[in-house]
Design an enzyme around this catalytic site. Structure first.
Site, short mmCIF file in Angstrom:
data_model
loop_
_atom_site.label_atom_id
_atom_site.label_comp_id
_atom_site.label_asym_id
_atom_site.label_seq_id
_atom_site.Cartn_x
_atom_site.Cartn_y
_atom_site.Cartn_z
N LYS A 62 0.83 -1.20 0.00
CA LYS A 62 0.00 0.00 0.00
C LYS A 62 0.88 1.26 0.00
O LYS A 62 0.64 2.21 -0.76
CB LYS A 62 -0.88 -0.01 1.26
N GLU A 178 -12.93 11.63 14.29
CA GLU A 178 -13.16 12.10 12.91
C GLU A 178 -14.66 12.08 12.62
O GLU A 178 -15.39 11.25 13.15
CB GLU A 178 -12.38 11.24 11.91
N ASN A 238 -22.94 9.75 15.85
CA ASN A 238 -23.31 8.72 14.87
C ASN A 238 -24.64 8.06 15.24
O ASN A 238 -25.48 7.80 14.37
CB ASN A 238 -22.21 7.66 14.74
N LEU A 280 -32.38 13.51 6.40
CA LEU A 280 -33.81 13.16 6.44
C LEU A 280 -34.23 12.53 5.13
O LEU A 280 -35.38 12.64 4.72
CB LEU A 280 -34.65 14.42 6.72
N GLY A 283 -34.65 5.80 2.82
CA GLY A 283 -33.90 4.90 1.96
C GLY A 283 -34.06 3.46 2.38
O GLY A 283 -34.94 3.12 3.18
N CYS A 290 -19.75 2.50 9.70
CA CYS A 290 -19.78 3.33 10.92
C CYS A 290 -21.07 3.25 11.70
O CYS A 290 -21.05 2.90 12.88
CB CYS A 290 -19.47 4.77 10.54
N ARG A 357 -19.62 -2.41 2.76
CA ARG A 357 -19.80 -2.95 4.11
C ARG A 357 -21.19 -2.60 4.66
O ARG A 357 -21.59 -1.46 4.61
CB ARG A 357 -18.70 -2.42 5.05
C1 UGA Z 1 -20.86 8.45 8.92
C2 UGA Z 1 -21.02 9.88 9.49
O1 UGA Z 1 -21.92 10.63 8.68
C3 UGA Z 1 -19.69 10.60 9.59
O2 UGA Z 1 -19.87 11.87 10.21
C4 UGA Z 1 -18.72 9.75 10.43
O3 UGA Z 1 -17.43 10.33 10.50
C5 UGA Z 1 -18.59 8.38 9.79
O4 UGA Z 1 -19.90 7.76 9.72
C6 UGA Z 1 -17.65 7.56 10.65
O5 UGA Z 1 -17.99 7.32 11.81
O6 UGA Z 1 -16.53 7.27 10.21
P1 UGA Z 1 -20.58 7.42 6.47
O7 UGA Z 1 -20.89 6.11 7.13
O8 UGA Z 1 -19.40 7.51 5.58
O9 UGA Z 1 -20.40 8.58 7.58
O10 UGA Z 1 -21.83 7.82 5.58
P2 UGA Z 1 -23.17 8.66 5.76
O11 UGA Z 1 -23.23 9.65 4.67
O12 UGA Z 1 -23.34 9.15 7.12
O13 UGA Z 1 -24.27 7.54 5.44
C7 UGA Z 1 -24.46 6.43 6.29
C8 UGA Z 1 -25.67 5.63 5.84
O14 UGA Z 1 -26.87 6.36 6.06
C9 UGA Z 1 -25.67 5.29 4.34
O15 UGA Z 1 -26.14 3.98 4.16
C10 UGA Z 1 -26.62 6.30 3.75
O16 UGA Z 1 -27.22 5.87 2.56
C11 UGA Z 1 -27.64 6.42 4.87
N1 UGA Z 1 -28.37 7.71 4.84
C12 UGA Z 1 -27.73 8.88 5.08
C13 UGA Z 1 -29.74 7.70 4.59
O17 UGA Z 1 -30.36 6.63 4.38
N2 UGA Z 1 -30.42 8.89 4.60
C14 UGA Z 1 -29.79 10.07 4.85
O18 UGA Z 1 -30.47 11.12 4.86
C15 UGA Z 1 -28.41 10.07 5.09
#
Ligand code: UGA
Length: 474
Positions: A62, A178, A238, A280, A283, A290, A357
């Site tokens: 890597k 983070e 989270n 909001l 889905g 996470c 994942r």
């Molecule tokens: C999430 C957090 O948003 C970050 O702030 C945090 O740093 C990260 O976890 C972590 O702990 O490392 P992430 O998992 O990359 O980030 O993605 P998100 O954009 O939060 O989405 C998470 C899930 O929620 C996805 O499956 C997404 O499709 C779903 N989601 C998100 C919805 O169904 N509706 C929404 O309005 C937003």
């Protein structure tokens, strides 16, 4: 007179110590241990704001690839960010972790903390880094945790170092969680809503403040607190966001039953500043590495402390139900799935990532295969990663959305990739065997689907005309 002399001496001492600290800060060297997704974005981001950073990882291949400018993950904007900072001499990569720790003033731990069966976090890698720091303690160092770690890990790291004989004034422990979202991590790092620093040491606080100074000067909020509070902020944030998603998913299902439009409901709710408009979107259920992991970890920690966390448990339960919804709806629309061909558009847990994942698409594919359906998957970025879960042969992979849809009995949209928003419904209706469409991301206009003769399921966006014509499926 004596008092006057003492006062002057104190001023000189304060001035000198401040000057010394600042001059030390100018020569700060940051080492990131663990050059995965979090480590790489953090390293490149810290370099971008002017710090001198080394990203270290034991995975030689890597590191070699990174030296050649090859980014091992799919993250928009990261390649350019890395290239720019390497060229500017602020960022480099090494697989010699010992040496990188030795030269560091501040070590960011960004190693994996995978979830065990019971929701606990595996801290083997964090322990290894702490022991490595203890073994290379040639000067004062800060050991700063970026990985999401159970509350109490900061104190445990301190004990580990002290147990290895490191004097307590030779190091400080810091928590700096983070808040990066996959797919928008570069922007999230450079323009965060807040920076959280947990530490019990003034010296460490001053050094951490200097690392983030350019951001704070540009108006970004920084919160200093103690270590357990900082560690908890990460989990609570989270878990709150996950709960918000489960909440809107339940409201979406309710809207569907009563003929309300969930998108308008979310808009109306979001106009209230106390609620906020983001997160909001209904889905297929939240996925990714996470939210599920951190919610389970929080439940595990709360159970251990005999603290009821009913809301978070309910959010997880609602999410499990939501992940079954796509296939349930599909079955209601086409009956038995035995021998049917289903095209799944979107395999990643969300758009702009190749990460699968805990992707809701995995749950849907498993349910489809269990019921005897044939699955053809397509994703603009996650085709390869999904093959680790469903190898070629268990399902098929298409090169384009339309290739997946050819002769399919049904289409299931699972990820909100922009290209699915512009699907040509006319073409789809010509190439599919049956016109059946389940849209779990609210990308397709139900009226347009109706015009093309599709049986359609989407979250509450029905017109009265559709409702009265019995066109919608609940
Ligand atoms: C999430 C957090 O948003 C970050 O702030 C945090 O740093 C990260 O976890 C972590 O702990 O490392 P992430 O998992 O990359 O980030 O993605 P998100 O954009 O939060 O989405 C998470 C899930 O929620 C996805 O499956 C997404 O499709 C779903 N989601 C998100 C919805 O169904 N509706 C929404 O309005 C937003």
């Amino acid at each position: 007179m004596i008092k006057q002399k003492a006062a002057i001496l104190l001023i000189v001492m304060l001035f000198t110590s401040r000057f010394m600290t600042l001059s030390c800060i100018e020569k700060l060297h940051i080492t990131i241990v663990g050059t995965g997704y979090v480590g790489l974005v953090t390293g490149a981001g810290l370099a971008e704001i002017g710090n001198r950073v080394t990203c270290a990882d034991i995975a030689q291949d890597k590191i070699e690839a990174l030296r050649q400018g090859v980014i091992p993950i799919y993250e928009p904007g990261l390649e350019e960010l890395v290239a720019r900072n390497v060229q500017a001499g602020r960022l480099d990569f090494t697989s010699n972790v010992d040496e990188a720790i030795e030269q560091a003033d501040v070590i960011f731990t960004a190693v994996g903390t995978p979830m065990g069966e019971d929701g606990s976090a595996d801290l083997k890698a964090v322990k290894m880094v702490a022991e490595n720091v203890a073994a290379h303690m040639n000067k004062y160092k800060i050991i700063c945790t970026k990985s999401t770690v159970p509350v109490g890990t900061g104190a445990w790291v301190r004990q580990l170092l002290e147990a290895k004989g490191v004097k307590s004034d030779m190091f400080d422990v810091v928590s700096n969680p983070e808040f990066l979202r996959e797919g928008s991590a570069v922007g999230d790092f450079l323009h965060p809503d807040r920076i959280v620093i947990g530490t019990e040491s003034d010296k460490a606080q001053e050094i951490m403040a200097s690392i983030y100074a350019p951001m704070v000067e540009s108006g970004i909020q920084i919160l200093f607190t103690n270590i357990p509070t900082s560690e908890t902020i990460k989990y609570a944030s989270n878990a709150f966001l996950a709960t918000k998603i489960s909440f809107i998913n339940e409201i979406a299902n309710f809207c569907k039953a009563v003929g309300a439009n969930v998108y308008e409901v979310a808009k109306g709710m979001g106009m209230d500043k106390r609620i906020g408009a983001l997160f909001l979107n209904p889905g297929p259920g939240f996925g990714g590495s996470c939210f599920p992991k951190d919610c389970h970890a929080l439940v595990y920690m709360a159970d251990k402390n005999k603290i009821p966390v009913r809301v978070i448990k309910a959010a997880l339960k609602a999410n499990e139900y939501q992940k079954t919804l796509a296939v349930k709806k599909l079955k209601r629309m086409i009956g038995s799935l035995e021998g049917k061909t289903v095209a799944i558009l979107g395999l990643a847990f969300k758009s702009n990532t190749d990460d699968v994942r805990y992707s809701p698409a995995i749950s849907a594919i498993k349910a489809l295969l269990d019921q005897g359906a044939k699955v053809i998957g397509y994703d603009p970025a996650a085709q390869k990663t999904m093959q680790f879960v469903f190898p070629l042969g268990t399902i098929e992979y298409a090169q384009t959305a339309y290739q997946a849809l050819e002769n399919a009995d049904a289409c299931l949209i699972m990820t909100e990739w922009p290209e699915f928003k512009n699907l040509d419904l006319g073409l789809m209706s010509n190439i599919m065997k049956q016109r059946v469409l389940v849209d779990m991301r609210g990308l397709i206009d139900p009226e347009k689907a109706q015009e093309q003769g599709f049986k359609f399921f989407g979250f509450g966006r029905m017109s009265m005309r559709s409702i009265l014509s019995g066109f919608y499926i609940d």
